[in-house]
Design an enzyme around this catalytic site. Structure first.
Site, PDB file in Angstrom:
ATOM      1  N   ILE A 104       0.812  -1.220   0.000  1.00  0.00           N
ATOM      2  CA  ILE A 104       0.000   0.000   0.000  1.00  0.00           C
ATOM      3  C   ILE A 104       0.843   1.267   0.000  1.00  0.00           C
ATOM      4  O   ILE A 104       0.308   2.380  -0.040  1.00  0.00           O
ATOM      5  CB  ILE A 104      -0.963   0.023   1.206  1.00  0.00           C
ATOM      6  CG1 ILE A 104      -0.186  -0.072   2.518  1.00  0.00           C
ATOM      7  CG2 ILE A 104      -1.998  -1.062   1.093  1.00  0.00           C
ATOM      8  CD1 ILE A 104      -1.066   0.044   3.767  1.00  0.00           C
TER       9      ILE A 104
ATOM     10  N   PHE B 271      12.520   2.812   4.751  1.00  0.00           N
ATOM     11  CA  PHE B 271      13.414   1.656   4.753  1.00  0.00           C
ATOM     12  C   PHE B 271      12.931   0.536   3.839  1.00  0.00           C
ATOM     13  O   PHE B 271      13.668  -0.417   3.597  1.00  0.00           O
ATOM     14  CB  PHE B 271      13.544   1.113   6.177  1.00  0.00           C
ATOM     15  CG  PHE B 271      14.214   2.068   7.125  1.00  0.00           C
ATOM     16  CD1 PHE B 271      13.448   2.913   7.921  1.00  0.00           C
ATOM     17  CD2 PHE B 271      15.587   2.138   7.212  1.00  0.00           C
ATOM     18  CE1 PHE B 271      14.058   3.801   8.795  1.00  0.00           C
ATOM     19  CE2 PHE B 271      16.202   3.008   8.089  1.00  0.00           C
ATOM     20  CZ  PHE B 271      15.430   3.854   8.875  1.00  0.00           C
ATOM     21  N   GLY B 272      11.707   0.600   3.336  1.00  0.00           N
ATOM     22  CA  GLY B 272      11.188  -0.479   2.508  1.00  0.00           C
ATOM     23  C   GLY B 272       9.710  -0.285   2.222  1.00  0.00           C
ATOM     24  O   GLY B 272       9.185   0.826   2.309  1.00  0.00           O
ATOM     25  N   GLU B 273       9.004  -1.381   1.922  1.00  0.00           N
ATOM     26  CA  GLU B 273       7.600  -1.299   1.560  1.00  0.00           C
ATOM     27  C   GLU B 273       6.704  -1.290   2.790  1.00  0.00           C
ATOM     28  O   GLU B 273       7.058  -1.799   3.852  1.00  0.00           O
ATOM     29  CB  GLU B 273       7.225  -2.485   0.667  1.00  0.00           C
ATOM     30  CG  GLU B 273       7.907  -2.447  -0.705  1.00  0.00           C
ATOM     31  CD  GLU B 273       7.570  -3.671  -1.533  1.00  0.00           C
ATOM     32  OE1 GLU B 273       7.285  -4.727  -0.933  1.00  0.00           O
ATOM     33  OE2 GLU B 273       7.596  -3.573  -2.778  1.00  0.00           O
ATOM     34  N   VAL B 274       5.512  -0.692   2.616  1.00  0.00           N
ATOM     35  CA  VAL B 274       4.468  -0.730   3.641  1.00  0.00           C
ATOM     36  C   VAL B 274       3.320  -1.550   3.061  1.00  0.00           C
ATOM     37  O   VAL B 274       2.860  -1.282   1.944  1.00  0.00           O
ATOM     38  CB  VAL B 274       3.999   0.679   4.019  1.00  0.00           C
ATOM     39  CG1 VAL B 274       2.924   0.602   5.101  1.00  0.00           C
ATOM     40  CG2 VAL B 274       5.169   1.531   4.491  1.00  0.00           C
TER      41      VAL B 274
ATOM     42  N   LYS C 214       5.398  -2.884   8.046  1.00  0.00           N
ATOM     43  CA  LYS C 214       6.551  -2.213   7.451  1.00  0.00           C
ATOM     44  C   LYS C 214       7.662  -3.243   7.295  1.00  0.00           C
ATOM     45  O   LYS C 214       7.985  -3.955   8.246  1.00  0.00           O
ATOM     46  CB  LYS C 214       7.030  -1.059   8.336  1.00  0.00           C
ATOM     47  CG  LYS C 214       6.089   0.132   8.384  1.00  0.00           C
ATOM     48  CD  LYS C 214       6.721   1.269   9.190  1.00  0.00           C
ATOM     49  CE  LYS C 214       5.807   2.495   9.227  1.00  0.00           C
ATOM     50  NZ  LYS C 214       6.422   3.609   9.998  1.00  0.00           N
TER      51      LYS C 214
ATOM     52  N   ASP D  40       8.227  15.558  14.697  1.00  0.00           N
ATOM     53  CA  ASP D  40       7.707  15.564  13.321  1.00  0.00           C
ATOM     54  C   ASP D  40       6.196  15.442  13.324  1.00  0.00           C
ATOM     55  O   ASP D  40       5.615  14.677  12.557  1.00  0.00           O
ATOM     56  CB  ASP D  40       8.346  14.423  12.524  1.00  0.00           C
ATOM     57  CG  ASP D  40       8.128  14.595  11.015  1.00  0.00           C
ATOM     58  OD1 ASP D  40       7.688  15.675  10.605  1.00  0.00           O
ATOM     59  OD2 ASP D  40       8.411  13.643  10.265  1.00  0.00           O
TER      60      ASP D  40
END
Length: 880
Positions: free
Chosen positions: A561, A566-569, A587, A680
């Protein structure tokens, strides 16, 4: 269909067979043609039908039929009965297939649909040649796959020479640099059919939607929307194409303008250029427009004649402009404050308590006032001269330095005194130390008096009267003397009981009426405290302590999605033994990671695992013993708050929006109470579930430690990345991140929510935002924003961080607003437009200069044409 070009028999169906007859003939040019004739005028009660073959409709809604025919004048035929006719009828029949037979449909009106009775303009007699009549009729709307034409003769002597069936269309055209496709006319003769358009190659939309209207006559009319040529392209071929700028020319922005020659000291050797690169040894500033000339990269010389004037802990600095400005007229000055320690011989940057007014960076005037310095302290001030291309130079800016030593000064006033407890004859008091001690506090003096009697002072509070109100004040003393007293505080002793009155526990310095140094209590007893995972010698130990390990067999990834740092979610499912299956967000850590990337990736889980609150994203666990490494959290169906609001613009009530804000504030209060600073906080880092519950997320602090991110949201500042638009001034300038800086960010989130995901400060650059905030510009209220909410935003954006509300106060304020919904109906009245414009228009000589400064120069002609030529008139403009 056009029978004129038929070369074989038409073989239409006639009923009865003694009626219409197909014959061969010739037209006026002696071309062979197929015609149908009928002439049974001497017989009574004629009803002769002729039906065409099946005609496919395609996508046509209305068709036209052109008939060429001749008709014999009944008066020229002798000895006929009164049944002779000089007309015939036109019918049609719709069908989804070619299924008509000699007997079906029945030869009668209904099922056939009558179009019209056709009469000739001229008939002929036997002595004359046949006079050809031409008639056109139309019918619609058509809805089935095709249709048949039928012609009914009721007793005429006539010849059907040719039949042409056609439709009308608007041909492909180009208008306003947009292509509109061939479009058939509508179902009615008066219909207007909308045709959508697309920009021609190398053109972009100016206004949408792009559409033209095709009328019933096949003519285009009423163009809507327009495109213009993109940057690097200019109009050509009578405004139907956008051709590339030739080498040596450029066009910097989209529009109707033509390409221009490169500005001085720049060039381009390729076509379609939107900017000309500076020649070797020449540069543009970051905020120079592409149309501006390039200048040489000379660093301004140092400012001259620096004068300093010290008054206790304040300083006035003045200087003269440098001899050499570097060949540019955008000269600015920076002030660098350093505090020096004589015993170490080293100087370090001043902290953010030092106030340099009007600001310390980007000064245009040559004078600053410095306040809040420490007493009896050595300082060094560097005054730098920079211009727009100084940052292109490999050499640091030239500066002039001045060293000063501050004088002695008494401490500032003691903040408010608090009552911690009381008996019938004693009181226990607490207070914070002076904000500016200006030296080591030697002791405190307490002054108290009965509320109804004269003043008297003492160093001890004992032997007080039971049940009596007292007024108490405290002041501090250093070697420079006493500071100012605290504000008077009213306290009362108990009536009889010797048990103390316990006040609310506060993180205050507790002072006693007897002597002794003050002691500090920083935390409420029993409160859980956040532990920084980076303080662990082995970061993996923090993961094991705060995050639950999940077996990889329990996790099922279903869909990617998004992408994280650091990579895909992914979205997936988690089914752990003894628990129901739930949807989760996952994650993953991309392959080929370094050990540091693995540590930074899992640090977010070490942080998240310490939190347990309904408005904080919940950590389900981690996968570290299999590949890929994963962080598994609860799944939030509606995703990030900013994009969710943009997709649902205007769909929520004010109460719903305030409810979202209350949830975010509650989550931040929880984090603040745990001494955790988010750094943040922004709508993009708030997730929303299906019940509109908002939860604070994104605890990956490593982005502030790395300098390689390409996300434009995060801008370099003092060696790290900072989301400028959401960050408090002290955090930008000095990396002073506290719960108070999170409160500033929360005010920006409030503005995002009430504007349904609008970008804070719109298209201003990050540097423009920094300069604007330093000049006390604050975001205006979004449209229809309640006054109470905008005031709370302004409270969050107070420059002095200690004066901003705490998250607990924000939650209480929102709770009161929710309970008193009427207060949310008061909307900020329209203010003059200039109240929200920066920089201050009074610093400019013309309206045009002011528009240039706020990047609205494209509206210069609009202002002039409307008569707004002076600031007195401009100041009256409102949003309406």
């Amino acid at each position: 269909m056009d029978t004129k070009w038929a070369t074989t028999e038409l073989a239409w169906t006639a009923h009865p067979e003694t009626g219409w007859e197909e014959v061969s003939g010739y037209d006026d040019a002696m071309n062979p043609i197929r015609t149908y004739q009928v002439c049974n005028v001497r017989e009574m009660n004629q009803n002769n039908w002729l039906r065409s073959n099946f005609i496919p409709r395609k996508d046509v809604l209305r068709v036209y039929v052109e008939m060429k025919f001749t008709v014999r004048d009944c008066n020229s035929i002798p000895n006929i009965p009164g049944s002779c006719k000089e007309t015939f009828n036109l019918f049609y029949y719709e069908s989804d297939s070619d299924s008509a037979t000699a007997t079906s449909p029945f030869w009668m009106e209904n099922p056939y649909v009558k179009v019209d009775t056709i009469a000739p303009d001229e008939s002929f007699s036997m002595l004359e040649s046949g006079r050809v009549n031409t008639k056109v009729r139309s019918f619609g709307p058509l809805s089935k796959a095709g249709f048949y034409l039928a012609f009914q003769d009721l007793g005429a002597c006539m010849s059907l020479i040719s039949v042409r069936v056609f439709y009308k269309k608007c041909s492909t055209t180009i208008a306003n640099f947009a292509v509109f496709p061939e479009t058939a006319t509508g179902a009615e003769a008066t219909s207007l059919v909308i045709a959508p358009g697309v920009c021609v190659p190398n053109a972009l939309e100016v206004s949408v939607p792009l559409k033209l209207y095709c009328n019933g006559d096949g003519e285009w009319m009423v163009p809507v929307g327009a495109c213009t040529c993109a940057a690097g392209f200019e109009p050509a071929v009578k405004d139907t194409q956008c051709q590339a700028c030739s080498p040596g020319t450029f066009k910097s922005r989209q529009g109707e303008d033509f390409c221009s020659s490169c500005p001085p000291n720049s060039r381009t050797s390729s076509g379609a250029s939107n900017i000309c690169s500076c020649r070797s040894g020449y540069y543009r500033a970051d905020n120079d427009s592409p149309d501006s000339a390039c200048t040489s990269k000379r660093v301004p010389s140092a400012p001259r004649s620096v004068i300093s004037s010290v008054n206790e802990t304040s300083l006035l600095l003045e200087w003269s402009e440098p001899r050499d400005s570097g060949g540019r007229d955008d000269l600015l000055y920076n002030i660098i404050c350093k505090k020096c320690l004589p015993e170490h011989g080293a100087c370090t940057r001043c902290d953010d308590n030092v106030d340099i007014s009007p600001r310390h960076l980007g000064l245009t005037q040559r004078r600053v006032a410095v306040r809040n310095l420490q007493a009896h302290t050595q300082y060094s001030f560097e005054i730098q001269a920079v211009n727009g291309v100084s940052n292109k130079s490999p050499y640091p800016p030239h500066f002039s330095a001045v060293n000063i030593t501050t004088n002695q000064a008494a401490p500032s006033a003691v903040p408010t005194v608090h009552l911690m407890g009381a008996t019938a004859s004693t009181m226990s008091l607490s207070w914070l130390p002076p904000e500016k001690p200006n030296g080591i506090i030697l002791d405190y003096e307490i002054k108290y008096r009965e509320k109804v009697s004269d003043n008297r002072s003492s160093a001890r509070i004992e032997g007080l009267k039971a049940g009596t109100p007292y007024i108490v004040q405290v002041r501090a003393r250093t070697v420079a003397g006493y500071g100012r007293y605290s504000s008077p505080a009213d306290f009362s002793t108990n009536l009889q009981s010797e048990f103390p009155i316990n006040a609310l526990p506060l993180p205050l310095i507790v002072g006693s009426a007897t002597a002794g140094p003050p002691k500090t209590s920083h935390l409420t007893p029993g409160m859980k405290v956040y532990i920084d995972p980076f303080t662990y010698e082995d970061p993996n130990e923090a993961v094991r302590e705060f995050a639950k390990e999940i077996d990889i067999s329990c996790v099922k990834i279903e869909e990617v999605i998004g992408a994280g740092e650091f990579g895909e979610v992914c979205r997936g499912r988690l089914k752990q033994p003894g628990r129901r299956e739930i949807i989760v967000a996952i994650k993953t850590l991309k392959a080929g990671y370094t050990e540091r990337q693995r540590r930074d990736f899992l640090s977010e889980a070490s942080i998240m695992g310490q939190f347990d609150h309904p408005n904080i994203i919940r950590l389900e666990g981690v996968v570290t013993k299999s590949r890929p490494v994963m962080i598994v959290t609860e799944f939030m169906e509606n995703g990030a708050l900013d994009s969710f609001l943009r997709m649902n613009d205007g769909q929520f009530t004010v109460i719903q929006l305030v409810g979202m804000l209350r949830g975010i504030a509650a989550g931040m209060k929880y984090l603040s109470d745990m001494n955790y600073v988010h750094r943040d906080l922004a709508a993009r880092n708030i997730l929303v579930n299906s019940n509109l519950v908002c939860k604070v997320s994104d605890f990956g602090l490593s982005r502030f430690l790395e300098d390689n991110t390409t996300d434009p949201t995060y801008t370099s500042s003092l060696g790290g990345k900072i989301p400028i638009r959401w960050t408090a001034p002290e955090a930008i300038s000095y990396r002073k991140f506290t719960s108070a800086s999170d409160v500033w960010s929360y005010g920006i989130v409030m503005w995002e929510v009430m504007s349904y995901g609008e970008r804070p400060y719109w298209d201003m650059s990050n540097q423009d935002v920094i300069n604007a905030v330093e000049q006390d510009y604050r975001l205006p209220p979004p449209m229809d924003c309640p006054t109470a909410l905008h005031q709370l935003m302004l409270d969050c954006w107070v420059k002095e961080r200690n004066l901003r509300p705490k998250f607990s106060q924000i939650v209480n304020t929102l709770d009161k607003l929710i309970r008193n919904a009427a207060s949310l109906k008061v909307v900020t009245s329209t203010q003059p437009l200039l109240d929200h414009c920066i920089p201050d228009f009074t610093t400019f000589t013309t309206v045009g200069d002011w528009l240039d400064a706020i990047k609205m120069s494209r509206y210069r002609d609009n202002f002039i044409n409307a008569g707004f030529t002076s600031f007195d008139l401009v100041a009256q403009i409102t949003a309406e």
